[in-house]
Design a protein around this motif. Structure first.
Motif, PDB file in Angstrom:
ATOM      1  N   TYR A   1       0.870  -1.172   0.000  1.00  0.00           N
ATOM      2  CA  TYR A   1       0.000   0.000   0.000  1.00  0.00           C
ATOM      3  C   TYR A   1       0.906   1.220   0.000  1.00  0.00           C
ATOM      4  CZ  TYR A   1      -3.818  -3.122   1.313  1.00  0.00           C
ATOM      5  OH  TYR A   1      -4.743  -4.119   1.334  1.00  0.00           O
TER       6      TYR A   1
ATOM      7  N   LYS B   1       3.770   2.459   2.582  1.00  0.00           N
ATOM      8  CA  LYS B   1       3.834   1.566   3.740  1.00  0.00           C
ATOM      9  C   LYS B   1       4.800   0.428   3.460  1.00  0.00           C
ATOM     10  CE  LYS B   1      -0.457   2.104   6.143  1.00  0.00           C
ATOM     11  NZ  LYS B   1      -1.422   1.360   6.912  1.00  0.00           N
TER      12      LYS B   1
ATOM     13  N   PRO C   1      -0.928 -12.436  13.797  1.00  0.00           N
ATOM     14  CA  PRO C   1      -1.378 -11.276  14.562  1.00  0.00           C
ATOM     15  C   PRO C   1      -1.987 -10.207  13.659  1.00  0.00           C
ATOM     16  CG  PRO C   1       1.014 -11.376  14.478  1.00  0.00           C
ATOM     17  CD  PRO C   1       0.520 -12.626  13.838  1.00  0.00           C
ATOM     18  N   SER C   2      -2.693  -9.291  14.245  1.00  0.00           N
ATOM     19  CA  SER C   2      -3.368  -8.232  13.499  1.00  0.00           C
ATOM     20  C   SER C   2      -2.362  -7.446  12.659  1.00  0.00           C
ATOM     21  CB  SER C   2      -4.083  -7.319  14.492  1.00  0.00           C
ATOM     22  OG  SER C   2      -4.554  -6.193  13.823  1.00  0.00           O
ATOM     23  N   GLY C   3      -2.729  -7.163  11.421  1.00  0.00           N
ATOM     24  CA  GLY C   3      -1.863  -6.371  10.549  1.00  0.00           C
ATOM     25  C   GLY C   3      -0.818  -7.177   9.793  1.00  0.00           C
ATOM     26  N   CYS C   4      -0.882  -8.507   9.886  1.00  0.00           N
ATOM     27  CA  CYS C   4       0.156  -9.329   9.245  1.00  0.00           C
ATOM     28  C   CYS C   4      -0.162  -9.624   7.784  1.00  0.00           C
ATOM     29  CB  CYS C   4       0.361 -10.632  10.018  1.00  0.00           C
ATOM     30  SG  CYS C   4      -1.034 -11.753   9.878  1.00  0.00           S
ATOM     31  N   GLY C   5      -1.310  -9.147   7.298  1.00  0.00           N
ATOM     32  CA  GLY C   5      -1.577  -9.297   5.865  1.00  0.00           C
ATOM     33  C   GLY C   5      -2.602 -10.358   5.487  1.00  0.00           C
ATOM     34  N   LYS C   6      -3.334 -10.881   6.455  1.00  0.00           N
ATOM     35  CA  LYS C   6      -4.315 -11.941   6.164  1.00  0.00           C
ATOM     36  C   LYS C   6      -5.439 -11.427   5.270  1.00  0.00           C
ATOM     37  CE  LYS C   6      -5.356 -12.286  10.578  1.00  0.00           C
ATOM     38  NZ  LYS C   6      -4.504 -11.326  11.282  1.00  0.00           N
ATOM     39  N   THR C   7      -6.031 -10.309   5.690  1.00  0.00           N
ATOM     40  CA  THR C   7      -7.152  -9.765   4.928  1.00  0.00           C
ATOM     41  C   THR C   7      -6.707  -9.373   3.521  1.00  0.00           C
ATOM     42  OG1 THR C   7      -8.270  -8.994   6.910  1.00  0.00           O
ATOM     43  CG2 THR C   7      -8.838  -7.881   4.860  1.00  0.00           C
ATOM     44  N   THR C   8      -5.545  -8.762   3.437  1.00  0.00           N
ATOM     45  CA  THR C   8      -5.025  -8.363   2.128  1.00  0.00           C
ATOM     46  C   THR C   8      -4.863  -9.591   1.226  1.00  0.00           C
ATOM     47  OG1 THR C   8      -3.874  -6.510   3.155  1.00  0.00           O
ATOM     48  CG2 THR C   8      -3.139  -7.166   0.966  1.00  0.00           C
TER      49      THR C   8
ATOM     50  N   GLU D   1      -8.364  -6.218  -3.886  1.00  0.00           N
ATOM     51  CA  GLU D   1      -7.050  -5.561  -3.924  1.00  0.00           C
ATOM     52  C   GLU D   1      -6.270  -6.169  -5.089  1.00  0.00           C
ATOM     53  OE1 GLU D   1      -6.527  -3.144  -1.996  1.00  0.00           O
ATOM     54  OE2 GLU D   1      -7.807  -3.491  -0.239  1.00  0.00           O
TER      55      GLU D   1
ATOM     56  N   ALA E   1       2.438  -5.134   2.759  1.00  0.00           N
ATOM     57  CA  ALA E   1       1.411  -5.798   3.559  1.00  0.00           C
ATOM     58  C   ALA E   1       1.516  -7.307   3.367  1.00  0.00           C
ATOM     59  CB  ALA E   1       0.027  -5.296   3.178  1.00  0.00           C
TER      60      ALA E   1
HETATM   61  N1  LIG Z   1      -6.627  -0.140   2.216  1.00  0.00           N
HETATM   62  C1  LIG Z   1      -5.434  -0.040   2.839  1.00  0.00           C
HETATM   63  N2  LIG Z   1      -4.672   1.053   2.677  1.00  0.00           N
HETATM   64  C2  LIG Z   1      -3.484   1.166   3.293  1.00  0.00           C
HETATM   65  N3  LIG Z   1      -2.956   0.225   4.099  1.00  0.00           N
HETATM   66  C3  LIG Z   1      -3.665  -0.882   4.319  1.00  0.00           C
HETATM   67  C4  LIG Z   1      -4.951  -1.079   3.706  1.00  0.00           C
HETATM   68  N4  LIG Z   1      -5.431  -2.277   4.088  1.00  0.00           N
HETATM   69  C5  LIG Z   1      -4.495  -2.802   4.911  1.00  0.00           C
HETATM   70  N5  LIG Z   1      -3.435  -1.979   5.051  1.00  0.00           N
HETATM   71  C6  LIG Z   1      -2.224  -2.237   5.837  1.00  0.00           C
HETATM   72  O1  LIG Z   1      -1.658  -3.448   5.395  1.00  0.00           O
HETATM   73  C7  LIG Z   1      -1.211  -4.227   6.481  1.00  0.00           C
HETATM   74  C8  LIG Z   1      -1.918  -5.576   6.475  1.00  0.00           C
HETATM   75  O2  LIG Z   1      -3.288  -5.375   6.768  1.00  0.00           O
HETATM   76  P1  LIG Z   1      -4.347  -6.532   6.731  1.00  0.00           P
HETATM   77  O3  LIG Z   1      -4.168  -7.323   5.494  1.00  0.00           O
HETATM   78  O4  LIG Z   1      -5.666  -5.910   6.957  1.00  0.00           O
HETATM   79  O5  LIG Z   1      -3.913  -7.401   7.979  1.00  0.00           O
HETATM   80  P2  LIG Z   1      -4.728  -8.438   8.876  1.00  0.00           P
HETATM   81  O6  LIG Z   1      -5.986  -8.808   8.156  1.00  0.00           O
HETATM   82  O7  LIG Z   1      -3.803  -9.586   9.033  1.00  0.00           O
HETATM   83  O8  LIG Z   1      -4.993  -7.765  10.183  1.00  0.00           O
HETATM   84  C9  LIG Z   1      -1.463  -3.398   7.728  1.00  0.00           C
HETATM   85  O9  LIG Z   1      -0.273  -2.732   8.047  1.00  0.00           O
HETATM   86  C10 LIG Z   1      -2.511  -2.430   7.298  1.00  0.00           C
HETATM   87  O10 LIG Z   1      -2.403  -1.221   8.010  1.00  0.00           O
END
Ligand SMILES: Nc1ncnc2c1ncn2[C@@H]1O[C@H](COP(=O)(O)OP(=O)(O)O)[C@@H](O)[C@H]1O
Ligand SMILES: [Mg+2]
Lengths: 201, 363
Positions: B12, B15, B37-44, B53, B18
């Motif tokens: 992103y 940053k 852990p939170s922020g490790c890139g699972k959702t992405t 994305e 991700a």
């Molecule tokens: N739309 C976005 N724009 C900018 N940064 C993002 C966005 N979505 C996620 N991030 C960043 O990417 C990283 C991974 O996020 P995410 O995939 O949501 O992690 P998780 O689901 O494991 O908590 C985090 O540092 C988050 O802040």
């Protein structure tokens, strides 16, 4: 000169009809501008400012100005009501659309809706109660403004009020003023009821 | 259908990456859990599969076909999607919500109706009672159930679930886990399931992928991950939930146990689990605390009380201790310090443990 009940009834219908057309036309403009402009903050601000400016314009002055263009008759009144009707719907539609949870839009996209399908099936239905509220406010205002339409030769209840005042005849005056007030209250109540129905879901 | 990530990186703007250089193949019909852990890139990672994305680098294929080649909307209509906050549309009834994708696919009305009935029946929700309710008229658990059903509606071969049970109370969560496990046994979808709860990962996952700051650090079956964490990070991640020392070389109870529970059924706040190699069922409470064992016959007869109160052993009990007890019983439940059931020692798991010792790797 006497005014019969059927005179009052038909004048009330004309009054409501003119108010509805004007409000609806203005609301439609406001709605379209809000929907098209929702992702273009700057353009939208311009429109909002104009619509707000119109709102501050005294109604008698507005009618007089429009009279020059549209002449005597219902058209001048309808255009004036339309101009006043833009802002409440524009503002409410815009605010309603901005308030839709982005997560829902995201989920809609994630399930394979196009942007337009998201707008039609998610954003607009969720915004509808607010749009309706804007429409209600502007229709109630219109019913009031329409009573002075008589000065530009339009129909409606204004005629009785004007005549009553001229002839110093309170009864005729009230035969215009009371139905106008009742119309406004009815609209307020009925649309308000519908809004609460929708909000319950 | 398989989903393949090849050298996928997502950055992103402004940053740290991700997701970084991800190589991963999700097999047909498996439930793969992404955890970390939170922020490790699972959702992405998940959202790159349905192109919510776009990867910055690398490619993703479905059955060997680059997903860029699909039309965005068509790709998504073929992939189920469930999120944590249910994502149900508040202005639509249960039925309308479930029908979203079938409608997009222009299914005829009869077919949609029938599908909604079928789906509600799968989770024992009465059509007449629930189909015309609005989401806010449902409990959290019911809402989330509808969210899951909605992702199944058009029968997509691939389903993405982003912490679908994360916002639920422990009881509802476990009930839904059980339901999902049953649905999955029946439907054999390719499911990619995000969670940050290791218990959930172990319970549901055929395989688990552990992420740390955008990197895939370990991929394997729940058993492999619990027993052979590749590094300190994974070990500590697991240890938070399973209070035992995995790096210690002398064998402990858990090294001999099978940890691969299958949720079988739930009754109020009690949950029945089964495990390979044991005919008995295991009864735990909503916090997974061990209550007792139940024979198969009693479960079948709906007799949901512990019939044998086997004394469980602790995760760090020594092998000598265990073997001396095991002479007299067929199975031995293993609990941690919080009395949570973490595994069961069975003849099968003992044999596996021996095979691992001799062969030096997992069976
Ligand atoms: N739309 C976005 N724009 C900018 N940064 C993002 C966005 N979505 C996620 N991030 C960043 O990417 C990283 C991974 O996020 P995410 O995939 O949501 O992690 P998780 O689901 O494991 O908590 C985090 O540092 C988050 O802040
Ligand atoms: Mg996430």
């Amino acid at each position: 000169m006497t005014v019969t009940f059927s005179d009052i009834l038909s004048a009330s219908f004309v009054h409501l009809y003119l108010s509805l057309i004007g409000t609806f036309a203005g609301g439609l403009i406001g709605f379209i501008v809000a929907v098209l402009g929702r992702n273009h903050a700057r353009i939208l601000t311009v429109f909002l400012t104009i619509a707000e400016l119109i709102q501050t314009f005294p109604s008698i002055a507005m009618l007089a100005l429009l009279l020059l263009v549209f002449g005597l008759g219902n058209n001048t009144l309808i255009v004036a009501l339309a101009l006043y009707g833009i802002m409440p719907v524009l503002q409410n539609t815009y605010e309603g659309l901005s308030a839709v949870d982005p997560m829902l839009i995201d989920v809609g996209r994630g399930m394979g809706m196009t942007k337009r399908q998201v707008l039609r099936r998610v954003e607009l239905p969720l915004t509808f109660p607010m749009i309706l509220a804007g429409f209600r406010v502007s229709l109630v205002t219109s019913i009031g403004i329409a009573t002075i339409g008589v000065f530009v030769g339009s129909g409606g209840l204004g005629l009785f009020i004007y005549r009553g005042l001229q002839m110093l005849d309170n009864q005729i005056m009230l035969e215009g003023a009371v139905p106008a007030a009742i119309l406004a209250i009815l609209v307020e109540l009925l649309i308000g009821l519908l809004e609460r129905r929708l909000a319950k879901r | 259908m398989t989903v393949t990530f090849s050298e996928v990186t997502k950055v992103y703007q402004g940053k740290k990456p991700a997701v970084e250089n991800l190589n991963l193949e999700v097999h047909t019909g498996e439930l793969l859990v992404l955890i970390g852990p939170s922020g490790c890139g699972k959702t992405t990672t998940l959202r790159m599969i349905n192109r919510l994305e776009e990867p910055t680098h690398g490619k993703i294929q479905i059955d060997g076909r680059d997903i860029e080649k699909f039309k965005e909307e068509e790709l998504r209509r073929g992939i189920g999607y469930t999120v944590q906050q249910t994502g149900l549309f508040p202005h639509m009834t249960v039925k309308d919500n479930i029908e979203v994708v079938p409608r997009l696919l222009k299914w005829p009305k009869d077919k949609r109706d029938e599908r909604v009935r079928e789906l509600l029946a799968m989770v024992n929700m009465d059509f007449e009672e629930f189909a015309h309710r609005y989401p806010r008229q449902l409990s959290g658990g019911q809402q989330q159930r509808i969210g899951v059903l909605r992702s199944l509606a058009a029968d997509p071969p691939i389903i993405l679930m982003d912490e679908p049970f994360g916002a639920l109370d422990p009881i509802s969560r476990e009930v839904l886990q059980i339901e999902l496990k049953k649905l999955q046994a029946r439907l054999q979808k390719t499911i990619i399931f995000v969670t940050h709860d290791i218990d959930e990962a172990i319970r549901l996952g055929d395989r688990i992928a552990i992420f740390q700051t955008g990197q895939l650090v370990q991929l394997g079956s729940p058993q492999e991950i619990v027993k052979n964490p590749v590094n300190e990070f994974v070990a500590s991640f697991i240890k938070k939930n399973y209070q035992f020392e995995t790096s210690n070389l002398s064998l402990k109870a858990l090294d001999l146990a099978s940890v691969d529970f299958h949720p079988y059924e739930s009754h109020d706040d009690r949950i029945i689990l089964s495990i390979d190699g044991s005919d008995d069922f295991y009864l735990v409470d909503s916090d997974h605390r061990f209550i007792g064992t139940i024979s198969k016959e009693n479960v079948k007869a709906n007799q949901i009380t512990a019939d044998k109160v086997l004394q469980p052993i602790r995760v760090y009990d020594s092998v000598q201790n265990i073997l001396s007890i095991f002479k007299d019983v067929n199975t031995l439940p293993v609990v941690d310090d919080g009395n949570k059931l973490v595994g069961v020692i069975t003849s099968l798991s003992l044999m596996n443990a021996v095979a691992r010792l001799v062969g030096g790797n997992e069976s």
